[in-house]
Design an enzyme around this catalytic site. Structure first.
Site, PDB file in Angstrom:
ATOM      1  N   PRO A   2     -18.874 -14.940   4.100  1.00 42.45           N
ATOM      2  CA  PRO A   2     -19.755 -13.991   4.786  1.00 42.45           C
ATOM      3  C   PRO A   2     -20.288 -14.577   6.096  1.00 42.45           C
ATOM      4  CG  PRO A   2     -20.280 -14.099   2.453  1.00 42.45           C
ATOM      5  CD  PRO A   2     -19.310 -15.207   2.721  1.00 42.45           C
ATOM      6  N   ALA A   3     -20.479 -13.722   7.083  1.00 40.85           N
ATOM      7  CA  ALA A   3     -20.978 -14.192   8.370  1.00 40.85           C
ATOM      8  C   ALA A   3     -22.446 -14.585   8.301  1.00 40.85           C
ATOM      9  CB  ALA A   3     -20.792 -13.105   9.428  1.00 40.85           C
ATOM     10  N   LEU A   6     -27.873 -17.376   3.371  1.00 42.47           N
ATOM     11  CA  LEU A   6     -29.195 -17.966   3.188  1.00 42.47           C
ATOM     12  C   LEU A   6     -29.064 -19.486   3.173  1.00 42.47           C
ATOM     13  CD1 LEU A   6     -32.282 -17.479   2.325  1.00 42.47           C
ATOM     14  CD2 LEU A   6     -31.463 -18.061   0.027  1.00 42.47           C
ATOM     15  N   ASP A  32     -26.199 -21.538   1.136  1.00 44.31           N
ATOM     16  CA  ASP A  32     -25.862 -22.854   1.696  1.00 44.31           C
ATOM     17  C   ASP A  32     -26.887 -23.885   1.253  1.00 44.31           C
ATOM     18  OD1 ASP A  32     -24.405 -24.382   4.216  1.00 44.31           O
ATOM     19  OD2 ASP A  32     -26.524 -24.928   4.051  1.00 44.31           O
ATOM     20  N   TYR A  37     -30.591 -31.890  -0.070  1.00 39.83           N
ATOM     21  CA  TYR A  37     -31.719 -30.965  -0.153  1.00 39.83           C
ATOM     22  C   TYR A  37     -32.420 -31.065  -1.506  1.00 39.83           C
ATOM     23  CZ  TYR A  37     -29.406 -28.603   3.818  1.00 39.83           C
ATOM     24  OH  TYR A  37     -28.802 -28.303   5.012  1.00 39.83           O
ATOM     25  N   LYS A  62     -22.870 -29.992   0.421  1.00 38.13           N
ATOM     26  CA  LYS A  62     -22.490 -31.004   1.405  1.00 38.13           C
ATOM     27  C   LYS A  62     -22.550 -32.410   0.835  1.00 38.13           C
ATOM     28  CE  LYS A  62     -24.803 -28.046   4.812  1.00 38.13           C
ATOM     29  NZ  LYS A  62     -25.743 -27.361   3.903  1.00 38.13           N
ATOM     30  N   HIS A  95     -21.721 -33.816   5.576  1.00 40.01           N
ATOM     31  CA  HIS A  95     -23.017 -33.435   6.149  1.00 40.01           C
ATOM     32  C   HIS A  95     -23.217 -34.000   7.553  1.00 40.01           C
ATOM     33  CE1 HIS A  95     -27.254 -32.172   4.604  1.00 40.01           C
ATOM     34  NE2 HIS A  95     -27.115 -31.872   5.872  1.00 40.01           N
TER      35      HIS A  95
END
Length: 284
Positions: A2-3, A6, A32, A37, A62, A95
């Protein structure tokens, strides 16, 4: 892919599952995250809680710098899948490049190519790579990165990276796409510190009856970029995807383009290394 998706950078572990569930209910189909994270587990929980079919959501994570190198990369990939609760990933990204240990970055890329060939990931790519980094990876391997995710917003619009990516069939994906949480022009208190405050953008937003964030996201999309704005606020999550009922004029796009500077807010991939980002991932 998808372009519009979130991003969950700086979404806390306590809020991430609810944020992901809210975003999926609002229509998002790209989530994402990253090992660094520290919310992969909650992303997976949010996807399961949403009730969406696994094949209908595109999940990116990542590889962190401390896991560069052949053996560590495989272990890190397995750990990310385990935390997410998935048996296959849609997109796996390096990353950061690490110029001081470039051979290990290349080793990791070759492992990503193996994971792709094994069918454990649908696509592979990188983040924060300059054109010469990408060229080196392309020369060293056999797969062109599908995506290069970079800092990109109206105040830093990557005029060198975007054309190189396009020429090599690499999708440019924008992180920090609305410039939120970043401070610019710190020495000029009278100047806008965020693209959302700039009169060029607020003027366009007023004319369309849209928010500044919606205008900036629309600017990304009209440039053919993939964009992953982050928000934990349900209203803003819904607002950020409500950008398909208007179109900026060529003059609007050009005026926003003209706001670009040479000043990045995040780290420079040319000098970043694990000493500057002292994050260690527990993959056991």
């Amino acid at each position: 892919m998808p372009a519009l998706g979130l991003g969950v950078f700086q979404s806390t572990a306590e809020q991430t599952a609810d944020v992901v569930t809210t975003a999926i209910a609002a229509g998002y189909r790209l989530i994402d995250t990253a090992a660094a994270y520290f919310n992969e587990e909650q992303v997976g929980e949010g996807i399961r809680r949403s009730g969406i079919d696994r094949e209908d959501v595109f999940v990116t994570t990542k590889l962190w710098m401390t896991d560069h190198g052949r053996d560590r990369t495989r272990k890190a990939f397995d750990a990310s899948l385990r935390r997410l609760g998935l048996d296959r990933l849609d997109l796996y990204l390096i990353h950061w490049p690490e110029p001081a240990s470039w051979s290990q970055t290349v080793e990791s890329w070759l492992v990503l190519e193996e994971l792709l060939a094994e069918g454990r990931v649908r696509a592979i790519g990188v983040c924060n790579h300059h054109p010469h980094h990408l060229r080196d990876l392309i020369d060293a391997g056999s797969v062109v990165p599908a995506v290069n995710q970079v800092e990109l917003h109206p105040f830093f619009n990557q005029p060198r990276v975007r054309p190189f990516n396009a020429a090599h069939g690499v999708i440019t994906q924008s992180w920090a796409p609305i410039g939120g949480g970043r401070v610019y022009n710190a020495g000029r208190p009278d100047a806008p510190h965020s693209p959302l405050e700039h009169p060029t953008i607020t003027g366009v937003a007023e004319r369309f009856g849209k928010s500044s964030a919606q205008v900036v996201i629309r600017w990304h999309l009209q440039h053919g970029l993939s964009v992953i704005p982050k928000s934990a606020d349900p209203q803003r999550i819904a607002e950020n995807i409500d950008v398909f009922d208007f179109e900026l004029s060529a003059d609007d796009v050009a005026a926003i383009d003209a706001l670009g500077t040479a000043n990045r807010a995040g780290g420079d991939p040319e000098v970043v290394d694990r000493r500057l980002h002292s994050v260690t991932i527990d993959n056991d």
